[in-house]
Design an enzyme around this catalytic site. Structure first.
Site, PDB file in Angstrom:
ATOM      1  N   GLY A   1       0.844  -1.202   0.000  1.00  0.00           N
ATOM      2  CA  GLY A   1       0.000   0.000   0.000  1.00  0.00           C
ATOM      3  C   GLY A   1       0.876   1.247   0.000  1.00  0.00           C
ATOM      4  O   GLY A   1       0.527   2.269   0.589  1.00  0.00           O
TER       5      GLY A   1
ATOM      6  N   GLN B   1      -1.694   7.524   1.234  1.00  0.00           N
ATOM      7  CA  GLN B   1      -1.314   8.718   1.986  1.00  0.00           C
ATOM      8  C   GLN B   1      -0.214   8.421   2.996  1.00  0.00           C
ATOM      9  O   GLN B   1       0.776   9.130   3.090  1.00  0.00           O
ATOM     10  CB  GLN B   1      -2.545   9.285   2.707  1.00  0.00           C
ATOM     11  CG  GLN B   1      -2.274  10.620   3.394  1.00  0.00           C
ATOM     12  CD  GLN B   1      -3.331  10.966   4.436  1.00  0.00           C
ATOM     13  OE1 GLN B   1      -4.140  10.136   4.827  1.00  0.00           O
ATOM     14  NE2 GLN B   1      -3.318  12.203   4.884  1.00  0.00           N
ATOM     15  N   LEU B   2      -0.391   7.338   3.743  1.00  0.00           N
ATOM     16  CA  LEU B   2       0.604   6.964   4.745  1.00  0.00           C
ATOM     17  C   LEU B   2       1.772   6.200   4.107  1.00  0.00           C
ATOM     18  O   LEU B   2       2.930   6.445   4.424  1.00  0.00           O
ATOM     19  CB  LEU B   2      -0.065   6.093   5.824  1.00  0.00           C
ATOM     20  CG  LEU B   2       0.836   5.507   6.893  1.00  0.00           C
ATOM     21  CD1 LEU B   2       1.507   6.611   7.715  1.00  0.00           C
ATOM     22  CD2 LEU B   2       0.035   4.588   7.822  1.00  0.00           C
TER      23      LEU B   2
ATOM     24  N   ASP C   1       2.311  -1.873  -4.404  1.00  0.00           N
ATOM     25  CA  ASP C   1       0.951  -1.337  -4.441  1.00  0.00           C
ATOM     26  C   ASP C   1       0.221  -1.986  -5.607  1.00  0.00           C
ATOM     27  O   ASP C   1       0.831  -2.570  -6.508  1.00  0.00           O
ATOM     28  CB  ASP C   1       0.956   0.196  -4.595  1.00  0.00           C
ATOM     29  CG  ASP C   1      -0.329   0.830  -4.056  1.00  0.00           C
ATOM     30  OD1 ASP C   1      -0.271   1.486  -3.003  1.00  0.00           O
ATOM     31  OD2 ASP C   1      -1.391   0.647  -4.681  1.00  0.00           O
TER      32      ASP C   1
ATOM     33  N   ARG D   1      -1.304  -0.536  -7.931  1.00  0.00           N
ATOM     34  CA  ARG D   1      -1.044   0.128  -9.212  1.00  0.00           C
ATOM     35  C   ARG D   1       0.247   0.934  -9.148  1.00  0.00           C
ATOM     36  O   ARG D   1       0.764   1.197  -8.068  1.00  0.00           O
ATOM     37  CB  ARG D   1      -2.212   1.024  -9.598  1.00  0.00           C
ATOM     38  CG  ARG D   1      -2.467   2.066  -8.599  1.00  0.00           C
ATOM     39  CD  ARG D   1      -3.786   2.760  -8.843  1.00  0.00           C
ATOM     40  NE  ARG D   1      -4.381   3.120  -7.583  1.00  0.00           N
ATOM     41  CZ  ARG D   1      -3.859   3.980  -6.733  1.00  0.00           C
ATOM     42  NH1 ARG D   1      -2.721   4.584  -7.002  1.00  0.00           N
ATOM     43  NH2 ARG D   1      -4.445   4.248  -5.594  1.00  0.00           N
TER      44      ARG D   1
ATOM     45  N   TYR E   1     -15.775  -0.436   7.590  1.00  0.00           N
ATOM     46  CA  TYR E   1     -14.357  -0.170   7.857  1.00  0.00           C
ATOM     47  C   TYR E   1     -14.035  -0.440   9.328  1.00  0.00           C
ATOM     48  O   TYR E   1     -13.063  -1.134   9.658  1.00  0.00           O
ATOM     49  CB  TYR E   1     -14.073   1.281   7.490  1.00  0.00           C
ATOM     50  CG  TYR E   1     -12.687   1.767   7.756  1.00  0.00           C
ATOM     51  CD1 TYR E   1     -11.605   1.311   7.010  1.00  0.00           C
ATOM     52  CD2 TYR E   1     -12.437   2.722   8.741  1.00  0.00           C
ATOM     53  CE1 TYR E   1     -10.324   1.792   7.238  1.00  0.00           C
ATOM     54  CE2 TYR E   1     -11.167   3.206   8.973  1.00  0.00           C
ATOM     55  CZ  TYR E   1     -10.113   2.739   8.224  1.00  0.00           C
ATOM     56  OH  TYR E   1      -8.848   3.219   8.455  1.00  0.00           O
TER      57      TYR E   1
ATOM     58  N   LYS F   1     -11.653  -3.260  10.965  1.00  0.00           N
ATOM     59  CA  LYS F   1     -10.489  -2.915  11.788  1.00  0.00           C
ATOM     60  C   LYS F   1     -10.564  -3.598  13.159  1.00  0.00           C
ATOM     61  O   LYS F   1      -9.552  -4.080  13.673  1.00  0.00           O
ATOM     62  CB  LYS F   1     -10.380  -1.389  11.950  1.00  0.00           C
ATOM     63  CG  LYS F   1      -9.919  -0.668  10.691  1.00  0.00           C
ATOM     64  CD  LYS F   1      -8.484  -1.026  10.325  1.00  0.00           C
ATOM     65  CE  LYS F   1      -7.992  -0.300   9.098  1.00  0.00           C
ATOM     66  NZ  LYS F   1      -6.676  -0.775   8.619  1.00  0.00           N
TER      67      LYS F   1
HETATM   68  N1  SER Z   1      -9.077   8.498   8.485  1.00  0.00           N
HETATM   69  C1  SER Z   1      -9.862   7.310   8.397  1.00  0.00           C
HETATM   70  C2  SER Z   1     -11.153   7.554   7.726  1.00  0.00           C
HETATM   71  O1  SER Z   1     -11.629   8.662   7.796  1.00  0.00           O
HETATM   72  C3  SER Z   1     -10.122   6.775   9.767  1.00  0.00           C
HETATM   73  O2  SER Z   1      -9.156   5.853  10.093  1.00  0.00           O
HETATM   74  O3  SER Z   1     -11.701   6.654   7.179  1.00  0.00           O
END
Ligand code: SER
Length: 327
Positions: free
Chosen positions: A13, A17-18, A39, A41, A148, A152
């Site tokens: 990944g 961003q990270l 990644d 792509r 999400y 997690k």
């Molecule tokens: N920044 C993330 C989001 O907004 C939360 O982990 O989905």
């Protein structure tokens, strides 16, 4: 555990961003050609494949993931590929599959290939509407309400399980919203706090998709990188939490970040038009108790809202951003 320059590190990944900034930080710290960026792509940022190896990888393609691990024999894997909160709500089946099966592929192969350490990010999204919102404790009611968040929270439990049952040294942080200028986030609820700076620097008004008084925990990217590397370099016996650590730095509302920007750009205007992301934000903590991270491995953030705002505006005025979405 200290990683030596001859060790190999895999970042999955790496275009996100990270991932983009973490790959760069790891390449600064270790031999750049030993940090493998991967990644789904090709990167829009040329330096990602010029400064070191780059591999195309869909983390759901287990044979391909295994071939890469077999080839490079990484000592550490940073597995960052995921769908963020807003995107996963729109595509729940794929969000669940990518976030869950991707992690299980990594954990399973890490055991098989004796990878010394795995890093996997969790999020404030593991908390839900029943969670105490202020100063949210490490251990509390969770009940996440997004795909999400569910993925997690389940992922955290899997990390703990792999640690307990396979001795895997897997470590994790519950990131707040991450703010940075080098790459854009893709599909999160906290993205407004990045978008707003871009509009301010472009001299345009910003229409915010959250209400002006919605408080969320946030963090500037240099602090997120420091936290991640500090956690990964802490002696194993200091890592007492094997699900994921609460991690905090600052907490603000759209009205407060607007005021902070207006101290530099007095003509900047913001209007409010909440959309479906408001509901997600309302289910998350407003602020985080990260005392366990502070006690166990010495976590200490450096940036507050004003310091971050000055730095963001400085860098965004200096350069056009390189755009990248997470998957
Ligand atoms: N920044 C993330 C989001 O907004 C939360 O982990 O989905």
């Amino acid at each position: 555990m200290e990683t030596t320059p001859s060790d190999t590190i895999l970042v999955i990944g790496a275009c996100g961003q990270l991932g983009f900034e973490l790959t760069h930080a790891l390449r600064q710290r270790y031999a750049a050609d030993h940090v493998i960026a991967a990644d789904v792509r090709r990167p829009q940022q040329p330096e990602l494949q010029e400064a070191g190896p780059f591999e195309l990888l869909d983390v759901l393609d287990r044979p391909r993931l295994e071939a890469i691990i077999d080839q490079y024999r990484p000592k550490q894997i940073y597995h960052l590929a995921a769908l963020l909160s807003a995107t996963a709500e729109k595509n729940p089946e794929f969000g669940w599959r990518l976030n869950m099966d991707g992690l299980l592929n990594v954990l399973d192969l890490a055991v098989k290939y004796k990878v010394a350490q795995v890093y996997w990010p969790s999020s404030i999204a593991v908390f839900g509407p029943d969670t105490p919102r202020q100063n949210t404790p490490q251990l509390t009611i969770m009940n996440p309400s997004t795909v999400y968040g569910i993925s997690k929270l389940a992922g955290e439990q899997w990390c703990e399980w792999y640690h307990k049952n396979h001795g895997l040294d897997v470590r994790s942080l519950r990131y707040p919203g991450l703010i940075s200028y080098k790459t854009l986030p893709g599909g999160g609820t906290t993205d407004y706090a990045v978008d707003i700076y871009h509009k301010a620097v472009a001299g345009q008004p910003y229409e915010c998709f959250l209400q002006k008084d919605t408080y969320l925990p946030m963090m500037y990217m240099p602090d997120a990188l420091k936290a991640t590397l500090d956690l990964m370099h802490a002696p194993a016996e200091q890592i007492k939490i094997r699900s994921s650590y609460n991690l905090g730095a600052m907490s603000f509302s759209p009205a407060e970040i607007t005021a902070a920007i207006q101290r530099h750009e007095p003509d900047f205007e913001v209007t409010y038009k909440p959309d479906s992301r408001q509901q997600i934000a309302d289910s998350w903590p407003a602020s985080i108790d990260d005392s366990r991270a502070r006690q166990d491995w010495g976590w200490q953030p450096e940036f507050d809202l004003d310091k971050m705002t000055a730095d963001m505006l400085l860098h965004l005025h200096q350069a056009e951003p390189q755009v990248a979405e997470s998957r």
